[in-house]
Design a protein around this motif. Structure first.
Motif, PDB file in Angstrom:
ATOM      1  N   ASN A  58       0.815  -1.228   0.000  1.00 38.24           N
ATOM      2  CA  ASN A  58       0.000   0.000   0.000  1.00 38.24           C
ATOM      3  C   ASN A  58       0.842   1.270   0.000  1.00 38.24           C
ATOM      4  O   ASN A  58       0.365   2.329  -0.375  1.00 38.24           O
ATOM      5  CB  ASN A  58      -0.936   0.016   1.214  1.00 38.24           C
ATOM      6  CG  ASN A  58      -2.054  -0.986   1.062  1.00 38.24           C
ATOM      7  OD1 ASN A  58      -2.360  -1.418  -0.048  1.00 38.24           O
ATOM      8  ND2 ASN A  58      -2.651  -1.380   2.167  1.00 38.24           N
ATOM      9  N   LYS A  64      -1.546   1.459  -7.182  1.00 35.51           N
ATOM     10  CA  LYS A  64      -2.563   1.930  -6.236  1.00 35.51           C
ATOM     11  C   LYS A  64      -2.411   3.444  -6.143  1.00 35.51           C
ATOM     12  O   LYS A  64      -1.362   3.930  -5.704  1.00 35.51           O
ATOM     13  CB  LYS A  64      -2.345   1.282  -4.874  1.00 35.51           C
ATOM     14  CG  LYS A  64      -2.562  -0.214  -4.925  1.00 35.51           C
ATOM     15  CD  LYS A  64      -2.329  -0.891  -3.601  1.00 35.51           C
ATOM     16  CE  LYS A  64      -2.775  -2.349  -3.720  1.00 35.51           C
ATOM     17  NZ  LYS A  64      -2.391  -3.160  -2.562  1.00 35.51           N
ATOM     18  N   GLU A  65      -3.441   4.156  -6.553  1.00 33.37           N
ATOM     19  CA  GLU A  65      -3.270   5.614  -6.676  1.00 33.37           C
ATOM     20  C   GLU A  65      -3.077   6.311  -5.334  1.00 33.37           C
ATOM     21  O   GLU A  65      -2.565   7.424  -5.287  1.00 33.37           O
ATOM     22  CB  GLU A  65      -4.440   6.231  -7.445  1.00 33.37           C
ATOM     23  CG  GLU A  65      -5.744   6.118  -6.720  1.00 33.37           C
ATOM     24  CD  GLU A  65      -6.940   6.360  -7.639  1.00 33.37           C
ATOM     25  OE1 GLU A  65      -8.006   6.662  -7.097  1.00 33.37           O
ATOM     26  OE2 GLU A  65      -6.790   6.217  -8.869  1.00 33.37           O
ATOM     27  N   TYR A  66      -3.437   5.623  -4.231  1.00 32.76           N
ATOM     28  CA  TYR A  66      -3.287   6.221  -2.904  1.00 32.76           C
ATOM     29  C   TYR A  66      -1.919   5.916  -2.273  1.00 32.76           C
ATOM     30  O   TYR A  66      -1.622   6.396  -1.192  1.00 32.76           O
ATOM     31  CB  TYR A  66      -4.402   5.723  -1.970  1.00 32.76           C
ATOM     32  CG  TYR A  66      -4.484   4.216  -1.889  1.00 32.76           C
ATOM     33  CD1 TYR A  66      -3.623   3.494  -1.051  1.00 32.76           C
ATOM     34  CD2 TYR A  66      -5.386   3.507  -2.672  1.00 32.76           C
ATOM     35  CE1 TYR A  66      -3.683   2.115  -0.987  1.00 32.76           C
ATOM     36  CE2 TYR A  66      -5.452   2.121  -2.616  1.00 32.76           C
ATOM     37  CZ  TYR A  66      -4.596   1.430  -1.771  1.00 32.76           C
ATOM     38  OH  TYR A  66      -4.647   0.069  -1.731  1.00 32.76           O
ATOM     39  N   SER A  67      -1.076   5.094  -2.919  1.00 34.39           N
ATOM     40  CA  SER A  67       0.207   4.742  -2.286  1.00 34.39           C
ATOM     41  C   SER A  67       1.101   5.976  -2.196  1.00 34.39           C
ATOM     42  O   SER A  67       0.900   6.959  -2.913  1.00 34.39           O
ATOM     43  CB  SER A  67       0.915   3.654  -3.096  1.00 34.39           C
ATOM     44  OG  SER A  67       1.523   4.212  -4.251  1.00 34.39           O
ATOM     45  N   GLU A  68       2.072   5.906  -1.299  1.00 45.00           N
ATOM     46  CA  GLU A  68       2.979   7.055  -1.148  1.00 45.00           C
ATOM     47  C   GLU A  68       3.762   7.312  -2.437  1.00 45.00           C
ATOM     48  O   GLU A  68       3.955   8.453  -2.834  1.00 45.00           O
ATOM     49  CB  GLU A  68       3.946   6.806   0.018  1.00 45.00           C
ATOM     50  CG  GLU A  68       3.252   6.818   1.359  1.00 45.00           C
ATOM     51  CD  GLU A  68       4.238   6.709   2.512  1.00 45.00           C
ATOM     52  OE1 GLU A  68       5.392   7.150   2.381  1.00 45.00           O
ATOM     53  OE2 GLU A  68       3.830   6.162   3.547  1.00 45.00           O
ATOM     54  N   LYS A  71       1.592   9.052  -4.866  1.00 50.51           N
ATOM     55  CA  LYS A  71       1.425  10.478  -4.500  1.00 50.51           C
ATOM     56  C   LYS A  71       2.631  11.286  -4.975  1.00 50.51           C
ATOM     57  O   LYS A  71       2.491  12.393  -5.505  1.00 50.51           O
ATOM     58  CB  LYS A  71       1.278  10.628  -2.974  1.00 50.51           C
ATOM     59  CG  LYS A  71      -0.044  10.104  -2.441  1.00 50.51           C
ATOM     60  CD  LYS A  71      -1.101  11.217  -2.440  1.00 50.51           C
ATOM     61  CE  LYS A  71      -2.436  10.767  -1.890  1.00 50.51           C
ATOM     62  NZ  LYS A  71      -3.271   9.993  -2.805  1.00 50.51           N
TER      63      LYS A  71
END
Ligand code: AMP
Ligand code: MG
Length: 322
Positions: A58, A64-68, A71
């Motif tokens: 994650n 995964k567009e929310y991963s660090e 970002k």
């Protein structure tokens, strides 16, 4: 007689309450991960391990567009650096160091080129020369700036079209994390297999001369016998090869390890490289780097790393152990 003995023995095992849990498998980090904790296996510990692996995924996954990492990638070209966790910062620091030491054979800034080829996805294709040339302008690890300000960790990508991809190092990092967790939980021995990224943990048996034996797959015929058996007390064995993920077009194989000098799948004289060391993160990044650099790669001399061993298999199946 032997059969009778076996039955008595297994009855004894059950009567002592020593039923051993099966190894556990989950699809994490874009691959099949299996952990075997032998007699120390418990529901709770297996759950903690897979939670830790999912937490790493994650943070690091580019899918995964929310991963660090996503970002950071989404903010490429922005004047502001993105706050990240210490672990993402540390893995990125190692990645940049290994990129420098391997003259970018291992390159954590290949995201744009990797997306362009899409190898291992449904949209895999051969890009045009112009597309490759354009993407190659945006693959410089020096565009990734790491800074630590008042105890917070920040990453900034200066160039708007450069993207980070840590797919060639994160499984190694994850294996080290799990080994650390097992150490803390006093696990005696374990096999961690993250999609072929192997970590054998602890003493194999009470006999100190009893070594773990890890087979190196034949890259020319992955179903054949292993080309080599590596014996080790504990530590990691990681392989990068042209057979792992690829597509074929007009009889030519396009595999997933790209060369940042050409922008294409590495035209290497090797079919696979395995790296053996006590740090899986080094094994992972270096297996990719040595694979790209080919037989003549001599990075071992310039790397300030713990002792490593390598197994190179060339395109004719010849194996060299160093
Ligand atoms: P590995 O299987 O560890 O060699 O990693 C391959 C994965 O890392 C690919 O699927 C890409 O996501 C990424 N990658 C491809 N080529 C490189 C390279 N030269 N340096 C760093 N990462 C790469
Ligand atoms: Mg790797």
């Amino acid at each position: 007689m032997k059969k009778v003995f076996l039955i008595i023995f297994s009855l004894l095992l059950v009567s002592c309450g020593k039923t051993v849990m099966e190894p556990q498998t989950q699809y994490v980090l874009g691959t099949v991960c299996t952990v075997n904790l032998f007699e120390d296996g418990s529901e709770e510990l297996y759950q903690d391990i897979f939670e830790a692996l999912n937490a790493i995924d994650n943070k690091f996954s580019v899918n995964k567009e929310y991963s660090e990492i996503s970002k950071v990638n989404q903010n490429a070209g922005s004047v502001n650096a993105v706050n990240v966790s210490q672990e993402v910062f540390e893995v990125m620091t190692v990645a940049k160091k290994i990129a420098r030491a391997t003259e970018n054979s291992f390159n954590p800034a290949l995201g744009t080129l990797i997306k362009l080829w899409g190898i291992g996805t449904d949209s895999a294709r051969i890009p045009s020369d112009d597309e490759i040339e354009e993407a190659l302008k945006h693959c410089d690890p020096d565009s990734i700036i790491l800074s630590e300000v008042d105890g917070s960790f920040k990453i900034q990508i200066l160039d708007a079209k450069t993207q980070i991809d840590l797919g060639a190092i994160v499984k190694g990092y994850a294996a080290d994390c799990i080994a650390e967790l097992l150490e803390k939980r006093n696990v005696k021995k374990a096999i961690i297999d993250l999609g072929g990224n192997i970590y054998v943990f602890g003493n194999k048996s009470e006999n100190p001369d009893d070594m773990w034996r890890v087979g190196i797959r034949n890259p020319i015929d992955p179903d054949a016998q292993p080309v080599e058996i590596v014996s080790l007390k504990s530590g990691s064995v990681v392989t990068s090869g042209n057979y792992e993920r690829f597509f074929e077009k007009d009889g030519k194989r396009y595999h997933h390890i790209l060369d940042s000098r050409t922008g294409r799948p590495a035209e290497t004289d090797l079919a696979s490289v395995s790296v053996i060391s006590d740090k899986s993160i080094d094994c992972d990044a270096l297996a990719t780097a040595f694979f790209v650099a080919g037989k003549s790669g001599v990075f071992e001399d310039i790397l300030d790393l713990r002792e490593i061993k390598t197994v190179f298999v060339d395109l004719s199946g010849k194996t060299v152990v160093k």
